[in-house]
Write a protein that holds these residues in place. Structure first.
Motif, PDB file in Angstrom:
ATOM      1  N   ASN A 255      44.305  14.589  97.820  1.00  0.00           N
ATOM      2  CA  ASN A 255      45.526  15.397  97.899  1.00  0.00           C
ATOM      3  C   ASN A 255      45.889  15.839  96.487  1.00  0.00           C
ATOM      4  OD1 ASN A 255      48.170  16.423  98.190  1.00  0.00           O
ATOM      5  ND2 ASN A 255      48.573  15.068  99.926  1.00  0.00           N
ATOM      6  N   ARG A 256      45.430  17.016  96.107  1.00  0.00           N
ATOM      7  CA  ARG A 256      45.596  17.482  94.730  1.00  0.00           C
ATOM      8  C   ARG A 256      47.060  17.716  94.368  1.00  0.00           C
ATOM      9  NH1 ARG A 256      41.171  15.556  92.666  1.00  0.00           N
ATOM     10  NH2 ARG A 256      39.258  16.366  93.647  1.00  0.00           N
ATOM     11  N   ARG A 257      47.850  18.152  95.325  1.00  0.00           N
ATOM     12  CA  ARG A 257      49.261  18.393  95.029  1.00  0.00           C
ATOM     13  C   ARG A 257      49.986  17.081  94.718  1.00  0.00           C
ATOM     14  NH1 ARG A 257      48.531  22.730  98.648  1.00  0.00           N
ATOM     15  NH2 ARG A 257      49.292  24.727  97.801  1.00  0.00           N
ATOM     16  N   ALA A 258      49.705  16.060  95.485  1.00  0.00           N
ATOM     17  CA  ALA A 258      50.338  14.766  95.228  1.00  0.00           C
ATOM     18  C   ALA A 258      49.904  14.211  93.870  1.00  0.00           C
ATOM     19  CB  ALA A 258      49.998  13.779  96.342  1.00  0.00           C
ATOM     20  N   LEU A 259      48.606  14.326  93.563  1.00  0.00           N
ATOM     21  CA  LEU A 259      48.119  13.867  92.264  1.00  0.00           C
ATOM     22  C   LEU A 259      48.745  14.667  91.139  1.00  0.00           C
ATOM     23  CD1 LEU A 259      46.238  12.072  90.611  1.00  0.00           C
ATOM     24  CD2 LEU A 259      44.411  13.751  90.971  1.00  0.00           C
ATOM     25  N   ALA A 260      48.863  15.985  91.325  1.00  0.00           N
ATOM     26  CA  ALA A 260      49.505  16.823  90.305  1.00  0.00           C
ATOM     27  C   ALA A 260      50.967  16.438  90.132  1.00  0.00           C
ATOM     28  CB  ALA A 260      49.375  18.294  90.693  1.00  0.00           C
ATOM     29  N   ALA A 261      51.666  16.134  91.246  1.00  0.00           N
ATOM     30  CA  ALA A 261      53.071  15.727  91.151  1.00  0.00           C
ATOM     31  C   ALA A 261      53.208  14.445  90.340  1.00  0.00           C
ATOM     32  CB  ALA A 261      53.656  15.538  92.551  1.00  0.00           C
ATOM     33  N   ALA A 262      52.311  13.501  90.571  1.00  0.00           N
ATOM     34  CA  ALA A 262      52.369  12.237  89.831  1.00  0.00           C
ATOM     35  C   ALA A 262      52.085  12.457  88.350  1.00  0.00           C
ATOM     36  CB  ALA A 262      51.370  11.246  90.429  1.00  0.00           C
TER      37      ALA A 262
END
Length: 513
Positions: A255-262
């Motif tokens: 989940n690239r968006r979740a990783l980017a958010a973190a």
């Protein structure tokens, strides 16, 4: 739902009423209020007996005295709480409880949270690695820790975790064979926890061993133990690791968006690092202010996840908020450790920072940050004593629960549909495996708050457990009854909270009446 809560509260109130009635009568029968007068040779001994009898109102039947005490308890509903008096010291029980409850909650909160997180994590890994060397070692260690008497663990901690460790800090001598053995053990642990084929296990073992050796050597050779710091670089490295770990557990690294958010949350936190240091330096901090800053951090982390949009914004928001929470803890610990050199140089500390007794250093002139560091040094050993026992309990329960869940038909169905193993374990397996553990958590929290008697006594921690023991030794009825009342109320609250957690963990569980 409202009817359910009211019915539970009424039933709990009835049970608590019967419990306090029975315990009050039993304690009154068992306590010797004249223990100190029986061996007295005073010529006016009869007058002393009569004075004690009038002081404790012993001429009144015990049942009437119980209802007088109950009337004082009822005054708590209108802000006029009267739980009696500790007759030996003449101190109001309510004033005794304020400090005791605060100290016990401080001790139990840290121990319970850490033991739950570590126990559940290790239990899940042990279940997934069933019948491997890692599983056998964890099972052996769990049974070993669970069987250890807490008073023996506490004494060993005082000797080796405080006295010997303080001696080591004053004259650090590096034992490289011990460092190598420690690094190898760490490598074996991570190899067993991560698993995989032979090639992957060798890579994990070698990497973990080298990293552990390098970090340990750095800590010992650079004098980090004598003057511990995290700093901006350390905060960045630890927070980035938390971001990856939280993303993996929350949504998976795909989940690239979740990783980017973190990761964006970590970057924002690093940009705010220096402004926060200035804020901490020029503004007097306190607990409410720190909680306010933590709330702001959670909002920022969640907002970053929502701003990235995508089909599952809630997952990104959750990941960003959890990363912000963990990074906030790192920044807080970093600021507390900045007081270390000044703290150990204080005459009350005398270069022996790890405390063996008490909840705070007497006569220590400290601001908020040094006060927090002083609390941490006093919390360290009793928390470890409680964590070791509770950790073993949660590990065994979570392993057994996880093994049962992973053999269910819906787990096989989830795998047959092509779900990733992480999704199967985290969303379907772990969530259902936590249901029986929740019951244990509720009971364990009450037991720790009301029953950390031995730990508090050995470490001189002025909490609820020590208040109970001291009151029993002095034959003071009112403080003991206050202890029984509070632990009973906590048990009611914990079981009610467990019912709500059941519904959150398993949507099939619903309260219908």
């Amino acid at each position: 739902m409202i009817r359910f809560i009211l019915r539970r509260m009424l039933a709990s109130a009835a049970i608590l009423l019967v419990l306090t009635f029975a315990v009050y009568h039993l304690l009154d029968f068992a306590m010797d209020y004249f223990f100190d007068l029986r061996a007295s040779t005073s010529p006016n001994i009869d007058q002393l007996f009569e004075s004690r009898r009038r002081l404790l109102n012993l001429d009144t039947p015990v049942t009437l005295r119980y209802f007088d005490w109950l009337a004082g308890v009822g005054g708590c509903f209108i802000g006029q709480c009267d739980l009696g008096t500790a007759w030996v010291s003449g101190q109001e029980v309510t004033s005794q409880l304020q400090g005791a409850i605060a100290n016990t909650v401080k001790l139990v909160t840290a121990a319970t949270l850490i033991s739950i997180v570590m126990g559940v994590l290790i239990g899940v890994i042990s279940a997934l690695r069933q019948y491997t060397g890692f599983d056998y070692v964890i099972t052996f260690v769990s049974f070993l820790l669970y069987s250890l008497p807490v008073f023996w663990v506490a004494v060993l901690l005082k000797q080796y975790g405080a006295i010997e460790f303080n001696n080591f800090l004053n004259n650090p001598v590096v034992s490289w064979p011990v460092v190598i053995v420690f690094a190898v053990i760490a490598g074996l642990f991570w190899m067993g926890a991560i698993g995989g084929d032979a090639r992957r296990r060798v890579i994990v073992f070698a990497s973990a061993t080298v990293v552990t050796f390098a970090v340990t050597a750095y800590v010992l050779l650079t004098g980090w133990l004598e003057s511990p710091r995290i700093g901006l670089i350390g905060t960045a490295l630890v927070s980035a690791g938390f971001a990856v770990a939280v993303t993996f557990a929350s949504t998976g690294l795909r989940n690239r968006r979740a990783l980017a958010a973190a990761l964006i949350t970590v970057v924002v936190g690093l940009l705010l690092y220096m402004p926060l240091q200035n804020l901490f330096y020029y503004v007097e901090m306190n607990i409410p202010a720190m909680l306010g800053l933590l709330l702001i951090a959670l909002v920022i982390g969640a907002a970053i996840g929502i701003a990235l949009r995508g089909p599952d914004r809630s997952a990104s928001a959750r990941t960003g908020a959890l990363t912000a929470l963990l990074m906030s803890i790192v920044v807080f610990c970093d600021r507390v450790l900045q007081e270390w050199d000044r703290y150990v140089a204080m005459p009350q500390i005398n270069n022996r920072p790890i405390a063996t007794i008490g909840a705070a250093t007497p006569n220590l002139q400290a601001d908020f940050w040094m006060g927090m560091l002083d609390s941490f040094t006093h919390l360290l050993l009793p928390s470890i004593a409680l964590i070791l026992i509770s950790f073993a309990l949660y590990t065994r329960y979570e392993r057994a629960s996880m093994l049962e869940v992973m053999n269910q038909d819906y787990i096989r169905t989830a795998r047959a549909k092509g779900l990733t193993e992480r999704t199967v374990v985290m969303r379907h397996g772990l969530r259902n495996a936590l249901i029986p553990v929740t019951s244990v958590m509720a009971v364990d929290i009450v037991t720790l708050i009301g029953g950390a008697v031995i730990t508090e006594t050995i470490f001189g921690w002025s909490g609820m457990g020590k208040l109970f023991i001291d009151s029993m030794n002095r034959n003071e009825l009112d403080p003991v009854m206050a202890y029984i009342l509070i632990t009973g109320l906590l048990a009611i609250a914990a079981t009610l909270l467990a019912d709500f957690l059941y519904g959150l963990l398993d949507p099939r569980i619903r309260v219908t009446s």
